[in-house]
Design a protein around this motif. Structure first.
Motif, PDB file in Angstrom:
ATOM      1  N   LYS A  42       3.092   3.977  -4.970  1.00 19.74           N
ATOM      2  CA  LYS A  42       3.474   2.747  -5.685  1.00 19.74           C
ATOM      3  C   LYS A  42       4.629   2.988  -6.661  1.00 19.74           C
ATOM      4  O   LYS A  42       5.322   2.034  -7.039  1.00 19.74           O
ATOM      5  N   SER A  81      -4.218  -4.861  -7.437  1.00 16.94           N
ATOM      6  CA  SER A  81      -5.391  -5.501  -8.051  1.00 16.94           C
ATOM      7  C   SER A  81      -5.266  -5.593  -9.570  1.00 16.94           C
ATOM      8  O   SER A  81      -6.016  -6.329 -10.206  1.00 16.94           O
ATOM      9  N   LEU A 102      -0.827 -11.288   6.183  1.00 25.37           N
ATOM     10  CA  LEU A 102      -1.031 -10.225   7.180  1.00 25.37           C
ATOM     11  C   LEU A 102      -2.466  -9.741   7.300  1.00 25.37           C
ATOM     12  O   LEU A 102      -2.830  -9.090   8.278  1.00 25.37           O
ATOM     13  N   ALA A 140      -0.435  -3.483  -2.481  1.00 23.71           N
ATOM     14  CA  ALA A 140       0.549  -2.395  -2.557  1.00 23.71           C
ATOM     15  C   ALA A 140      -0.053  -1.118  -1.988  1.00 23.71           C
ATOM     16  O   ALA A 140      -0.012  -0.050  -2.610  1.00 23.71           O
ATOM     17  N   GLY A 141      -0.628  -1.252  -0.804  1.00 24.91           N
ATOM     18  CA  GLY A 141      -1.224  -0.078  -0.151  1.00 24.91           C
ATOM     19  C   GLY A 141      -0.370   0.360   1.014  1.00 24.91           C
ATOM     20  O   GLY A 141       0.865   0.335   0.944  1.00 24.91           O
ATOM     21  N   GLU A 142      -1.047   0.723   2.110  1.00 24.45           N
ATOM     22  CA  GLU A 142      -0.327   1.234   3.290  1.00 24.45           C
ATOM     23  C   GLU A 142       0.621   0.185   3.850  1.00 24.45           C
ATOM     24  O   GLU A 142       1.817   0.430   4.021  1.00 24.45           O
ATOM     25  N   ALA A 143       0.069  -0.993   4.162  1.00 33.91           N
ATOM     26  CA  ALA A 143       0.896  -2.021   4.778  1.00 33.91           C
ATOM     27  C   ALA A 143       1.994  -2.459   3.809  1.00 33.91           C
ATOM     28  O   ALA A 143       3.185  -2.442   4.159  1.00 33.91           O
ATOM     29  N   ALA A 200       1.938 -12.048  13.071  1.00 36.67           N
ATOM     30  CA  ALA A 200       2.643 -10.863  12.576  1.00 36.67           C
ATOM     31  C   ALA A 200       1.680  -9.695  12.639  1.00 36.67           C
ATOM     32  O   ALA A 200       0.951  -9.413  11.692  1.00 36.67           O
ATOM     33  N   ASN A 201       1.649  -9.046  13.771  1.00 39.75           N
ATOM     34  CA  ASN A 201       0.677  -7.969  13.962  1.00 39.75           C
ATOM     35  C   ASN A 201       1.366  -6.777  14.622  1.00 39.75           C
ATOM     36  O   ASN A 201       2.183  -6.954  15.533  1.00 39.75           O
ATOM     37  N   ASN A 202       0.971  -5.592  14.151  1.00 36.42           N
ATOM     38  CA  ASN A 202       1.630  -4.384  14.691  1.00 36.42           C
ATOM     39  C   ASN A 202       1.408  -4.208  16.199  1.00 36.42           C
ATOM     40  O   ASN A 202       2.047  -3.350  16.822  1.00 36.42           O
ATOM     41  N   THR A 231       3.257  -1.577  11.123  1.00 31.61           N
ATOM     42  CA  THR A 231       3.253  -2.848  10.412  1.00 31.61           C
ATOM     43  C   THR A 231       4.627  -3.111   9.798  1.00 31.61           C
ATOM     44  O   THR A 231       5.141  -4.237   9.837  1.00 31.61           O
ATOM     45  N   ASN A 237      -5.976   4.520   2.070  1.00 30.82           N
ATOM     46  CA  ASN A 237      -4.635   4.963   1.666  1.00 30.82           C
ATOM     47  C   ASN A 237      -4.641   6.293   0.919  1.00 30.82           C
ATOM     48  O   ASN A 237      -3.633   7.001   0.923  1.00 30.82           O
ATOM     49  N   SER A 291      -3.221  -7.454   1.228  1.00 29.18           N
ATOM     50  CA  SER A 291      -4.223  -6.973   0.269  1.00 29.18           C
ATOM     51  C   SER A 291      -5.589  -6.774   0.892  1.00 29.18           C
ATOM     52  O   SER A 291      -6.444  -6.107   0.320  1.00 29.18           O
ATOM     53  N   GLY A 292      -5.828  -7.370   2.047  1.00 30.67           N
ATOM     54  CA  GLY A 292      -7.162  -7.323   2.635  1.00 30.67           C
ATOM     55  C   GLY A 292      -8.127  -8.280   1.938  1.00 30.67           C
ATOM     56  O   GLY A 292      -9.304  -8.338   2.291  1.00 30.67           O
ATOM     57  N   ARG A 350     -11.087   2.423   6.279  1.00 23.50           N
ATOM     58  CA  ARG A 350     -10.483   1.108   5.932  1.00 23.50           C
ATOM     59  C   ARG A 350     -10.290   0.343   7.237  1.00 23.50           C
ATOM     60  O   ARG A 350      -9.213   0.261   7.776  1.00 23.50           O
ATOM     61  N   ASN A 391      -6.226  -8.824   7.931  1.00 27.08           N
ATOM     62  CA  ASN A 391      -7.152  -9.020   9.053  1.00 27.08           C
ATOM     63  C   ASN A 391      -8.569  -8.686   8.638  1.00 27.08           C
ATOM     64  O   ASN A 391      -8.762  -7.898   7.714  1.00 27.08           O
TER      65      ASN A 391
END
Ligand SMILES: NC(=O)C1=CN([C@@H]2O[C@H](COP(=O)(O)OP(=O)(O)OC[C@H]3O[C@@H](n4cnc5c(N)ncnc54)[C@H](OP(=O)(O)O)[C@@H]3O)[C@@H](O)[C@H]2O)C=CC1
Ligand SMILES: CC(=O)C(=O)O
Ligand SMILES: [Mg+2]
Length: 621
Positions: free
Chosen positions: A420, A404, A475, A369-372, A520-522, A340, A316, A449-450, A222, A477
């Motif tokens: 989740k 999704s 957020l 609703a994933g890792e970030a 807003a970046n880690n 993040t 994830n 969400s990407g 990912r 990228n």
């Protein structure tokens, strides 16, 4: 071969010099023995010029003369000065070698006569970089510089951080990963593939550095919001670690980028003749788990308990499990989940000065609703719980997530992935983001969400219809995947949105006012966070360390930044920011009994600053 080399070679063969330094450098007997044993011909014959591969060039190593069946050892004379000094990126200074150094290190004639200061070199390089209009060309020029002159690379990056971050990091690093097979020149990190199963420890030993303090590892599944890029994900650990050095002051030699190659499910790459990774579909299940287990065991065996392993851009379905599994046995940190979370929480704490209220007074809605997404949500819930003393099960109810399939609600609970489930609140099903925004009426909207262009005009207008100052964080990228642009956020909210994004956007003029979007970046967190762990000798990561990092970042946003609409301080001060984050993280590690480096330094900020790598040239004797 020169007469001096011949003479030296003869002396070694005769056993006169077991190991000797000359203007040609260090020649070891072991290497010479290889010539005799593997080359097929005696060294004396070679020295005497009896063996030649034709073309007038002596076949010193017997390579041309050997038949195809004969084995050769690819040996080299190692030279500690002269031409090879200039080929060693860690020590090379290029045109900045002084007259004295040019004499002492056999550099005369290898360089043009002008002597530049490091500042002048920097000026020239920045001028050259700015001539490139294509971002990828700038990226490649920076990578070339890193391979040529490491200190100059870091000097450029540190002094021009706002300009160069988008080059070595998001968004350009995303394109670089997509094209990594074509632009690949030299390995910048370790590749550990399924082929290395059973010998990962040996592979780690192939890396030239021993004292590794931070590893950033990906399996490439990912990469940013670009999906599965397999082995080409290597650009990410390389980029993240260059930020560890430039932003957090970790020595470059202590940083190790690693890509674990278990295959790729990206059809385009599988059919690409230039793809640099394993051409097979991804290993999963036990095969995957065993490789990762061997890797994590080997890392600890080779580098000890205190090496920090940062998981980066795993999908994830592996990321949460790996973090859960290794958090108790290793010093591990998942940047996408935890870094993040820490950076977004910092932005929210800072933003309260603009939007008012406490965190508990706000309502949060995530797209993704994933890792970030779930990582951030959990840290917000934890912070509210600490502030209000309400159980985290309660504070989670202020936070809603859309994936999704729509809003995450209790009727979906059974079919949800485990990360989740805590977010499945009671509500009727809602299918899309716009309806979720209208139904939940959040004060804060976060895109994780990407998927690009998902904060539509209607979504932003809805946010602006019930919030005086809607807080909108896009957020995802790289820039192509951003949920909306800064201009869209400001225009669609009539200039009222407080906006920050994962990848940078230029300031926007709206109705005569210059609106400055934050990033807003880690990258704000992980370099300082890692430094804090390393300087305190922390042995485990704890959520309280993430909260400490958030608070440390939030307090560094000043009135002049707020006035521009920023909720993060500018990157120009990032080394100072990182030192403050490191100090707070280390302090918390000492409080929690997780720090092993004793005694605790009195002034942790000063200590952090004193630990930081400086890219200034050293003087050679
Ligand atoms: N700014 C920063 O510092 C960071 C930014 N990111 C960025 O965040 C993005 C997501 O990363 P990450 O959380 O790790 O990814 P994940 O794959 O873990 O999660 C993505 C989530 O988004 C959902 N999703 C995907 N497409 C849509 C869509 N069209 N509509 C609604 N939901 C959708 C997925 O839904 P489902 O579960 O149903 O598939 C999933 O819940 C990436 O672009 C990444 O670059 C990540 C880390 C740090
Ligand atoms: C920034 C980052 O870690 C990501 O987009 O994955
Ligand atoms: Mg990442």
């Amino acid at each position: 071969m020169s007469s001096l080399q011949r003479h030296f070679l003869r002396r070694v063969v005769q056993g006169v010099g077991r190991e000797r330094k000359s203007r040609w450098g260090l020649i070891t007997e072991r290497k010479m023995a290889n010539v005799v044993n593997d080359g097929g011909d005696s060294t004396e014959e070679i020295v005497n010029g009896a063996v030649g591969g034709g073309g007038g060039v002596e076949d010193v190593y017997g390579e041309d003369f050997a038949t195809e069946e004969q084995f050769l050892t690819p040996w080299a004379v190692s030279i500690a000065s002269g031409y090879n000094l200039m080929r060693d990126p860690r020590h090379n200074k290029g045109t900045a070698f002084t007259e004295k150094e040019r004499d002492a290190h056999y550099l005369r004639g290898l360089l043009p006569p002008a002597i530049f200061t490091q500042e002048l070199q920097e000026k020239r390089l920045m001028h050259n970089l700015r001539q490139f209009e294509v971002p990828l060309q700038r990226y490649m020029a920076m990578m070339d510089l890193q391979e040529r002159n490491e200190r100059l690379f870091y000097k450029l990056l540190i002094d021009n951080v706002e300009e160069l971050l988008p080059v070595v990091y998001t968004p350009t690093v995303g394109e670089a990963c997509q094209k990594y097979g074509s632009i690949f020149r030299r390995p910048q990190g370790l590749y550990i593939s399924l082929k290395e199963k059973g010998k990962i420890l040996e592979v780690l030993k192939n890396w030239p550095e021993r004292n590794i303090q931070v590893i950033v590892v990906t399996d490439g599944e990912r990469i940013l919001g670009l999906g599965d890029l397999g082995c080409q994900g290597m650009g990410i650990p390389v980029g993240k670690l260059s930020l560890y050095t430039a932003l957090g002051g970790i020595r470059p030699s202590a940083c190790l980028p690693i890509t674990i190659d278990v295959g790729t499910n990206n059809e385009k790459l599988l059919n690409d003749e230039f793809y640099i990774g394993l051409k097979q579909r991804r290993a999963t299940g036990q095969e995957y788990a065993e490789l990762l287990e061997e890797f994590m065991t080997a890392v600890k065996q080779n580098y000890g308990e205190k090496v920090l392993v940062q998981f980066e851009d795993f999908a994830n379905h592996n990321a949460f499990d790996l973090l859960e599994k290794y958090t108790r046995s290793h010093l591990v940190f998942n940047d996408d989940i935890q870094g993040t979370a820490s950076v977004v929480l910092a932005g929210l704490i800072a933003a309260l000065k603009l939007v008012g209220g406490t965190l508990a007074d706000h309502k949060f809605l995530f797209l993704g609703a994933g890792e970030a997404g779930t990582g951030i949500a959990e840290l917000i819930a934890l912070e509210i719980s600490k502030q209000t003393k309400a159980p985290v099960e309660e504070t989670r109810k202020k936070i809603w997530l859309v994936d999704s399939k729509g809003l995450i609600v209790s009727s979906r609970k059974e079919s949800l992935q485990h990360f989740k489930k805590p977010w499945a609140h009671d509500h009727e099903p809602v299918k899309n983001l716009l309806d979720a925004v209208k139904a939940i009426k959040p004060t804060v909207l976060i895109g994780s969400s990407g998927a690009g262009r998902t904060f539509t005009k209607e979504v932003v207008e809805a946010m602006a219809s019930f919030n005086e100052k809607p807080l909108i964080l896009a957020l995802s990228n790289p820039t192509s995947q951003s949920e909306c642009t800064a201009e869209e956020a400001y225009t669609w909210s009539q200039g009222r949105a407080i906006f920050a994004s994962g990848s940078p956007f230029d300031p926007v003029e709206y109705n005569g006012t210059l609106m400055v979007p934050g990033q807003a970046n880690n990258a704000y967190i992980f370099p300082g966070f890692g430094l804090g762990l390393i300087m305190s000798g922390a042995i485990r990561v704890h959520d309280d360390l993430l909260l400490a990092a958030s608070e440390a970042l939030a307090v560094q946003v000043e009135d002049e930044h707020f006035k521009k609409g920023l909720i993060y301080p500018p990157f120009t001060n990032i080394r100072k920011i990182s030192a403050n984050i490191a100090a707070k993280v280390a302090d918390k590690a000492y409080q929690l009994g997780l720090a092993s480096r004793l005694p605790r330094p009195k002034d942790l900020v000063k200590h952090a600053e004193s630990c930081m790598y400086s890219p200034l040239y050293r003087t050679y004797r």
